[in-house]
Structures are given as C-alpha cells and as structure tokens.
Design an enzyme around this catalytic site. Structure first.
Site, PDB file in Angstrom:
ATOM      1  N   TYR A  70       4.666   7.468  -6.553  1.00 38.81           N
ATOM      2  CA  TYR A  70       5.646   7.547  -5.450  1.00 38.81           C
ATOM      3  C   TYR A  70       6.698   6.443  -5.607  1.00 38.81           C
ATOM      4  O   TYR A  70       7.906   6.695  -5.578  1.00 38.81           O
ATOM      5  CB  TYR A  70       4.937   7.409  -4.096  1.00 38.81           C
ATOM      6  CG  TYR A  70       5.885   7.093  -2.969  1.00 38.81           C
ATOM      7  CD1 TYR A  70       6.789   8.043  -2.503  1.00 38.81           C
ATOM      8  CD2 TYR A  70       5.915   5.814  -2.391  1.00 38.81           C
ATOM      9  CE1 TYR A  70       7.688   7.734  -1.485  1.00 38.81           C
ATOM     10  CE2 TYR A  70       6.799   5.510  -1.367  1.00 38.81           C
ATOM     11  CZ  TYR A  70       7.687   6.465  -0.927  1.00 38.81           C
ATOM     12  OH  TYR A  70       8.579   6.157   0.066  1.00 38.81           O
ATOM     13  N   LEU A  98      -0.797   2.312   9.227  1.00 40.75           N
ATOM     14  CA  LEU A  98      -1.437   1.548  10.299  1.00 40.75           C
ATOM     15  C   LEU A  98      -1.104   2.065  11.699  1.00 40.75           C
ATOM     16  O   LEU A  98      -1.999   2.290  12.520  1.00 40.75           O
ATOM     17  CB  LEU A  98      -1.032   0.071  10.186  1.00 40.75           C
ATOM     18  CG  LEU A  98      -1.638  -0.842  11.256  1.00 40.75           C
ATOM     19  CD1 LEU A  98      -3.157  -0.871  11.144  1.00 40.75           C
ATOM     20  CD2 LEU A  98      -1.078  -2.252  11.124  1.00 40.75           C
ATOM     21  N   ASP A 112      -2.670  -2.939  -2.177  1.00 40.95           N
ATOM     22  CA  ASP A 112      -1.992  -3.621  -1.061  1.00 40.95           C
ATOM     23  C   ASP A 112      -1.584  -5.033  -1.461  1.00 40.95           C
ATOM     24  O   ASP A 112      -2.342  -5.728  -2.149  1.00 40.95           O
ATOM     25  CB  ASP A 112      -2.930  -3.732   0.155  1.00 40.95           C
ATOM     26  CG  ASP A 112      -2.831  -2.520   1.069  1.00 40.95           C
ATOM     27  OD1 ASP A 112      -2.008  -1.626   0.792  1.00 40.95           O
ATOM     28  OD2 ASP A 112      -3.592  -2.471   2.055  1.00 40.95           O
ATOM     29  N   SER A 167      12.825   2.308  -0.748  1.00 40.34           N
ATOM     30  CA  SER A 167      11.670   1.733  -0.055  1.00 40.34           C
ATOM     31  C   SER A 167      11.411   0.322  -0.553  1.00 40.34           C
ATOM     32  O   SER A 167      11.693  -0.001  -1.720  1.00 40.34           O
ATOM     33  CB  SER A 167      10.444   2.602  -0.364  1.00 40.34           C
ATOM     34  OG  SER A 167       9.264   1.932   0.004  1.00 40.34           O
ATOM     35  N   ALA A 168      10.832  -0.498   0.313  1.00 45.07           N
ATOM     36  CA  ALA A 168      10.425  -1.845  -0.096  1.00 45.07           C
ATOM     37  C   ALA A 168       9.361  -1.793  -1.187  1.00 45.07           C
ATOM     38  O   ALA A 168       9.090  -2.811  -1.828  1.00 45.07           O
ATOM     39  CB  ALA A 168       9.884  -2.605   1.112  1.00 45.07           C
ATOM     40  N   LYS A 205      11.053   6.304  -6.475  1.00 44.44           N
ATOM     41  CA  LYS A 205      12.124   5.565  -5.788  1.00 44.44           C
ATOM     42  C   LYS A 205      12.893   4.692  -6.779  1.00 44.44           C
ATOM     43  O   LYS A 205      14.119   4.628  -6.759  1.00 44.44           O
ATOM     44  CB  LYS A 205      11.543   4.699  -4.662  1.00 44.44           C
ATOM     45  CG  LYS A 205      10.927   5.487  -3.519  1.00 44.44           C
ATOM     46  CD  LYS A 205      11.948   6.349  -2.801  1.00 44.44           C
ATOM     47  CE  LYS A 205      11.356   7.141  -1.653  1.00 44.44           C
ATOM     48  NZ  LYS A 205      12.234   8.216  -1.176  1.00 44.44           N
TER      49      LYS A 205
HETATM   50  P1  NAD Z   1       8.825  12.743   6.351  1.00 39.62           P
HETATM   51  O1  NAD Z   1       7.826  13.346   5.430  1.00 39.62           O
HETATM   52  O2  NAD Z   1       8.547  12.725   7.803  1.00 39.62           O
HETATM   53  O3  NAD Z   1      10.243  13.444   6.132  1.00 39.62           O
HETATM   54  C1  NAD Z   1      10.653  13.970   4.874  1.00 39.62           C
HETATM   55  C2  NAD Z   1      11.228  15.365   5.124  1.00 39.62           C
HETATM   56  O4  NAD Z   1      11.669  15.914   3.872  1.00 39.62           O
HETATM   57  C3  NAD Z   1      10.194  16.323   5.705  1.00 39.62           C
HETATM   58  O5  NAD Z   1      10.748  16.982   6.833  1.00 39.62           O
HETATM   59  C4  NAD Z   1       9.956  17.327   4.552  1.00 39.62           C
HETATM   60  O6  NAD Z   1       9.645  18.615   5.051  1.00 39.62           O
HETATM   61  C5  NAD Z   1      11.265  17.276   3.791  1.00 39.62           C
HETATM   62  N1  NAD Z   1      11.175  17.607   2.361  1.00 39.62           N
HETATM   63  C6  NAD Z   1      10.363  17.060   1.422  1.00 39.62           C
HETATM   64  N2  NAD Z   1      10.592  17.637   0.226  1.00 39.62           N
HETATM   65  C7  NAD Z   1      11.583  18.562   0.410  1.00 39.62           C
HETATM   66  C8  NAD Z   1      12.241  19.469  -0.448  1.00 39.62           C
HETATM   67  N3  NAD Z   1      11.945  19.584  -1.758  1.00 39.62           N
HETATM   68  N4  NAD Z   1      13.218  20.258   0.064  1.00 39.62           N
HETATM   69  C9  NAD Z   1      13.536  20.170   1.394  1.00 39.62           C
HETATM   70  N5  NAD Z   1      12.936  19.347   2.264  1.00 39.62           N
HETATM   71  C10 NAD Z   1      11.957  18.546   1.760  1.00 39.62           C
HETATM   72  O7  NAD Z   1       9.096  11.263   5.823  1.00 39.62           O
HETATM   73  P2  NAD Z   1       9.864  10.044   6.508  1.00 39.62           P
HETATM   74  O8  NAD Z   1       8.857   9.042   6.902  1.00 39.62           O
HETATM   75  O9  NAD Z   1      10.838  10.558   7.486  1.00 39.62           O
HETATM   76  O10 NAD Z   1      10.613   9.465   5.235  1.00 39.62           O
HETATM   77  C11 NAD Z   1      11.921   9.869   4.880  1.00 39.62           C
HETATM   78  C12 NAD Z   1      12.279   9.244   3.549  1.00 39.62           C
HETATM   79  O11 NAD Z   1      12.163   7.828   3.654  1.00 39.62           O
HETATM   80  C13 NAD Z   1      11.389   9.661   2.395  1.00 39.62           C
HETATM   81  O12 NAD Z   1      12.180   9.803   1.230  1.00 39.62           O
HETATM   82  C14 NAD Z   1      10.436   8.498   2.252  1.00 39.62           C
HETATM   83  O13 NAD Z   1       9.951   8.370   0.925  1.00 39.62           O
HETATM   84  C15 NAD Z   1      11.325   7.319   2.629  1.00 39.62           C
HETATM   85  N6  NAD Z   1      10.584   6.150   3.128  1.00 39.62           N
HETATM   86  C16 NAD Z   1       9.737   6.290   4.193  1.00 39.62           C
HETATM   87  C17 NAD Z   1       9.004   5.178   4.652  1.00 39.62           C
HETATM   88  C18 NAD Z   1       8.042   5.310   5.801  1.00 39.62           C
HETATM   89  O14 NAD Z   1       7.243   4.396   5.991  1.00 39.62           O
HETATM   90  N7  NAD Z   1       8.085   6.382   6.604  1.00 39.62           N
HETATM   91  C19 NAD Z   1       9.159   3.929   4.022  1.00 39.62           C
HETATM   92  C20 NAD Z   1      10.053   3.824   2.961  1.00 39.62           C
HETATM   93  C21 NAD Z   1      10.756   4.949   2.523  1.00 39.62           C
HETATM   94  N1  UFG Z   2      -3.892  -1.111   7.251  1.00 34.64           N
HETATM   95  C1  UFG Z   2      -5.181  -1.310   7.739  1.00 34.64           C
HETATM   96  N2  UFG Z   2      -5.880  -0.208   8.128  1.00 34.64           N
HETATM   97  C2  UFG Z   2      -5.375   1.060   8.068  1.00 34.64           C
HETATM   98  C3  UFG Z   2      -4.062   1.241   7.572  1.00 34.64           C
HETATM   99  C4  UFG Z   2      -3.345   0.128   7.159  1.00 34.64           C
HETATM  100  O1  UFG Z   2      -5.668  -2.426   7.820  1.00 34.64           O
HETATM  101  O2  UFG Z   2      -6.082   2.017   8.425  1.00 34.64           O
HETATM  102  C5  UFG Z   2      -3.104  -2.298   6.858  1.00 34.64           C
HETATM  103  C6  UFG Z   2      -2.705  -2.320   5.397  1.00 34.64           C
HETATM  104  O3  UFG Z   2      -3.717  -2.887   4.607  1.00 34.64           O
HETATM  105  C7  UFG Z   2      -1.417  -3.146   5.447  1.00 34.64           C
HETATM  106  C8  UFG Z   2      -0.814  -2.779   6.802  1.00 34.64           C
HETATM  107  O4  UFG Z   2      -1.895  -2.278   7.582  1.00 34.64           O
HETATM  108  O5  UFG Z   2      -1.726  -4.519   5.451  1.00 34.64           O
HETATM  109  C9  UFG Z   2       0.291  -1.725   6.724  1.00 34.64           C
HETATM  110  O6  UFG Z   2      -0.204  -0.587   6.015  1.00 34.64           O
HETATM  111  P1  UFG Z   2       0.599   0.800   5.990  1.00 34.64           P
HETATM  112  O7  UFG Z   2      -0.244   1.770   5.214  1.00 34.64           O
HETATM  113  O8  UFG Z   2       1.002   1.182   7.368  1.00 34.64           O
HETATM  114  O9  UFG Z   2       1.942   0.451   5.218  1.00 34.64           O
HETATM  115  P2  UFG Z   2       2.172  -0.159   3.759  1.00 34.64           P
HETATM  116  O10 UFG Z   2       2.925  -1.437   3.944  1.00 34.64           O
HETATM  117  O11 UFG Z   2       0.934  -0.206   2.975  1.00 34.64           O
HETATM  118  O12 UFG Z   2       3.094   0.958   3.083  1.00 34.64           O
HETATM  119  C10 UFG Z   2       4.277   1.468   3.719  1.00 34.64           C
HETATM  120  C11 UFG Z   2       4.501   2.907   3.290  1.00 34.64           C
HETATM  121  C12 UFG Z   2       4.784   2.968   1.818  1.00 34.64           C
HETATM  122  C13 UFG Z   2       5.955   2.077   1.500  1.00 34.64           C
HETATM  123  C14 UFG Z   2       5.685   0.669   1.986  1.00 34.64           C
HETATM  124  C15 UFG Z   2       6.881  -0.222   1.789  1.00 34.64           C
HETATM  125  O13 UFG Z   2       3.344   3.683   3.565  1.00 34.64           O
HETATM  126  O14 UFG Z   2       5.141   4.278   1.456  1.00 34.64           O
HETATM  127  O15 UFG Z   2       5.367   0.684   3.377  1.00 34.64           O
HETATM  128  O16 UFG Z   2       7.973   0.291   2.481  1.00 34.64           O
HETATM  129  F1  UFG Z   2       6.147   2.066   0.170  1.00 34.64           F
END
Ligand code: NAD
Ligand code: UFG
Length: 334
Positions: A148, A199, A294, A124-125, A152
């Site tokens: 969290y 967001l 943030d 993740s970023a 990573k």
């Molecule tokens: P998500 O929660 O929708 O998907 C994760 C899946 O993993 C879920 O289906 C959950 O049931 C399964 N899971 C969790 N723990 C488990 C375990 N112990 N055994 C088996 N299954 C398990 O999340 P996502 O948004 O699809 O994210 C996928 C990956 O990308 C995650 O590792 C997350 O940290 C990473 N990531 C997501 C974002 C984002 O903004 N969505 C940003 C950066 C990184």
């Molecule tokens: N924001 C609002 N109101 C809201 C929700 C978010 O103003 O109700 C703003 C936040 O302050 C931020 C932007 O919208 O400026 C994006 O916020 P998000 O919560 O959608 O995303 P983040 O960039 O904070 O975080 C996401 C994931 C993290 C991950 C990160 C970098 O949630 O898990 O991107 O990949 F680590």
C-alpha cells in the site's frame, strides 16, 4: 467548470465534497463503491443542500473515465480513489498495484488528453517509512514498508516525472497523517467493513458495546505512557485542506508535497481517555504485543502547509472524539 472527485463517496472524499459544495463549487464524483455505499452521495447532498453529478464507474475503465471528461468541463481533479488497507495489500499486492497505479495512470492519461493538468493527490504519512525522526518534514527521506505504502510512493514519483516531462502540470501531493472524527450531522463518517483495523473506529465500537475490549498494540514504547503516538486530525479540517490545495494547483505549477497534520502527537491511551470523556463510557483495554510494522511515534511538521497553502488544523482532540462518537452512536443503533 467542475471539480472531479474520484473516490468521492469514501470517508475523506465525502467530507471534502460537502466542503466543496458549501464553497459553491460544482462537483462530479467518480466512484465504483468498492469501499463505500451509494447512500453516501445522498447524504452529501442532504448535508450540503446541493446536488453532485455521479458516475458509478471504475477508474480502471478507460472509456468511463474518458466520458467524464468529455461530458463535463473539469477544471481540476481531487484524487482519493484507491485501496487503503495495509494488511490486505500484503496479501493481495497485485490487486493494490493494479487498482492504485493503473487506475491513476488511466486518470492522468485522460487528464492530459483533455488538457486538464491540475491534480490534488491523496498521499500518506506512510511514505516516511519506519523512521522515528519526528516531526516529519516534507524533505525527510521517503521509503515504504508494505505494498500500500509503495503505491503512494510510486504515485508521487509518477507525478513528479509527469511534471518534469510537461511543466504545464500542477500536482499537490497531500501527505495525510491520521484522519478521525466525522461530520457534525452524524450522517457522514468512517464506516469500515467488518472489524476495524484503525484505532478510532475500533475504540468507538468498544465504547458502543459492539466489541468487548481494545487491544493496545504495545505498552513498552519509548513514549509518554509506553503506547504508540500519532498525529490525529479532524476529517473536516483535512477536507478543508483540499480546498486550499485546489486553489494552489490552479495558481501554481510543479509537483509539491504537503503534510496535513496538526503537529501534535497523542498516545493510544490518551485517545481512549478522550473517547471516554466524549461517551461517558469506560473503555476496557488490554495491553498486547506490538503490531508488526508499527512505528512508536509519528507526527507532522505542518509548517509548509500553513505557509504555502494557508491551511492549519483547528479542531482539537476532544472535538474529534465527540464527533467520532456521535457518528458511531447514530449508526450502530444504540
Ligand atoms: P475510502 O476507502 O473510504 O475511500 C476511497 C474511495 O475510493 C471509496 O469510496 C472507493 O469505493 C473508491 N475507489 C477505490 N478504488 C476505486 C476505483 N478503482 N475506481 C473508482 N473508485 C474507487 O478511503 P479514505 O479513508 O477516504 O481515503 C481516501 C484516500 O486517502 C485513499 O487514497 C487513501 O489511501 C488515502 N489516505 C487515507 C488515510 C486514512 O487514514 N483514511 C491516510 C492516508 C491516506
Ligand atoms: N492501535 C491499537 N489498537 C488497535 C488499533 C490501533 O493499539 O486496535 C494503535 C496502533 O498500534 C498505533 C495507533 O493505534 O499506535 C494508530 O493506529 P491506526 O491503525 O489507527 O493508524 P496507523 O498510524 O497505524 O496507520 C494509519 C493508516 C495508514 C497510513 C498511516 C499514516 O491506517 O494507512 O496512518 O498515514 F499509512
């Protein structure tokens, strides 16, 4: 040969399964559905018109993980499974460390045992910490600001150490920026439990009339309009990036990080406007206090992914918001 997709029922995993199936790959999914539903698997199969092999199992269950490798010829693993809620990770850190770290270590041990040493990892970023030295390059110093993010960071380090100990391994550490959007069918998208923290699902639910207004966290940042700026990318572009990374781990060895983002930043208010264009609905919002932890601005330098993986995001902000809106509309009964 098949690809094991851990967390394949989740938001990014389900879209990736569709792209893998569309590309003719055999897909095995392991998911315990702790943050997704079994119906996601049926929807993946419906959209792609092909079947996946499903293990409803927990990564923490070593026997179950071993069975997956014993019963299938796994060529490589795409590892999404993990817990991802930043706020929750501060409240229950041990659960996050156990699930994300122990689960991954069990996976790596099973992979080593079955001599399957190619893994694409969801980083993740967030590993760039609180810096505002944008655009972030992969060489930027790494840090974490919450449990969290630390999982990573630690997992990236565990993978680098694993490669150093055995040069047969190949890891692609994919640092995602902000995935949004949904599949064009409206069947697959992001379905957070309860009130969304992120967001996009929040704004879309306001537009759908499910939530009264958006709180914009901070209107006094040093940005174009005072609100936070992020690098939003379409989840289908992100999913396709995993196919490029899969090819990369087949052909290379090492532990290499790649930013997956567009390289463009959009403010919160620009996203509000894009959802308004997509939905035709005015989104009420109130500027409120900054959210703790943030950063003002976060966007990628995606040049390495383009050069080395041959991957580039192609879908623009309007397409992202139209697809998010279609999914919200179809799944909120309006
Ligand atoms: P998500 O929660 O929708 O998907 C994760 C899946 O993993 C879920 O289906 C959950 O049931 C399964 N899971 C969790 N723990 C488990 C375990 N112990 N055994 C088996 N299954 C398990 O999340 P996502 O948004 O699809 O994210 C996928 C990956 O990308 C995650 O590792 C997350 O940290 C990473 N990531 C997501 C974002 C984002 O903004 N969505 C940003 C950066 C990184
Ligand atoms: N924001 C609002 N109101 C809201 C929700 C978010 O103003 O109700 C703003 C936040 O302050 C931020 C932007 O919208 O400026 C994006 O916020 P998000 O919560 O959608 O995303 P983040 O960039 O904070 O975080 C996401 C994931 C993290 C991950 C990160 C970098 O949630 O898990 O991107 O990949 F680590």
């Amino acid at each position: 040969m098949a690809i094991l997709v851990t967390g394949g029922a989740g938001y990014i995993g389900s879209h990736t399964c569709v792209e893998l199936l569309n590309a003719g790959k055999e897909v095995v999914v392991l998911d315990n559905f702790c943050n997704s539903k079994p119906e996601a698997i049926a929807k993946i199969e419906q959209v792609a018109g092909r079947r996946v092999v499903l293990y409803e199992s927990d990564l923490l269950d070593r026997k179950a993980v071993t069975s997956v490798f014993r019963e299938n010829k796994i060529e490589a693993v795409i590892h999404f499974a993990g817990l991802k809620a930043v706020g929750e990770s501060v409240e229950i850190p041990l659960k996050y460390y156990h699930n994300n770290l122990t689960g991954t270590i069990i996976l790596l041990e099973a992979m080593a045992h079955f001599n399957c040493k190619k893994l694409v990892f969801s980083s993740s970023a967030t590993v760039y910490g609180l810096s505002d030295n944008v655009p972030f390059r992969e060489t930027h110093p790494l840090s974490a600001t919450n449990p969290y993010g630390r999982t990573k960071l630690m997992l990236e380090e565990i993978m680098r150490d694993t490669y150093v100990s055995d040069n047969e391994w190949s890891f692609a550490l994919l640092r995602y920026f902000n995935p949004i959007g949904a599949h064009k069918s409206g069947l697959l998208g992001e379905e957070p439990n309860g009130v969304p923290n992120n967001l996009l699902p929040f704004v879309a639910q306001v537009a759908a009339g499910k939530l009264p207004y958006l709180s914009v966290y901070g209107g006094d940042y040093d940005t174009k309009d005072g609100t936070g700026v992020r690098d939003y990318l379409h989840v289908v572009d992100l999913a396709i990036g995993h196919l490029n990374a899969f090819d990369y781990v087949l052909d290379n060895k090492g532990a290499e990080a790649f930013n997956l983002g567009t390289g463009r930043g959009y403010s919160v208010l620009e996203i509000v406007k894009a959802i308004e264009r997509a939905s035709g609905v005015t989104v009420p919002y109130k500027i409120s206090a900054r959210r703790a932890g943030d950063i003002p601005v976060c966007y990628a330098d995606p040049a390495k992914a383009k050069k080395v993986l041959g991957w580039e995001a192609t879908r623009d902000i309007d397409e992202m918001c139209e697809d998010s809106w279609r999914f919200t509309k179809q799944n909120s009964g309006i």
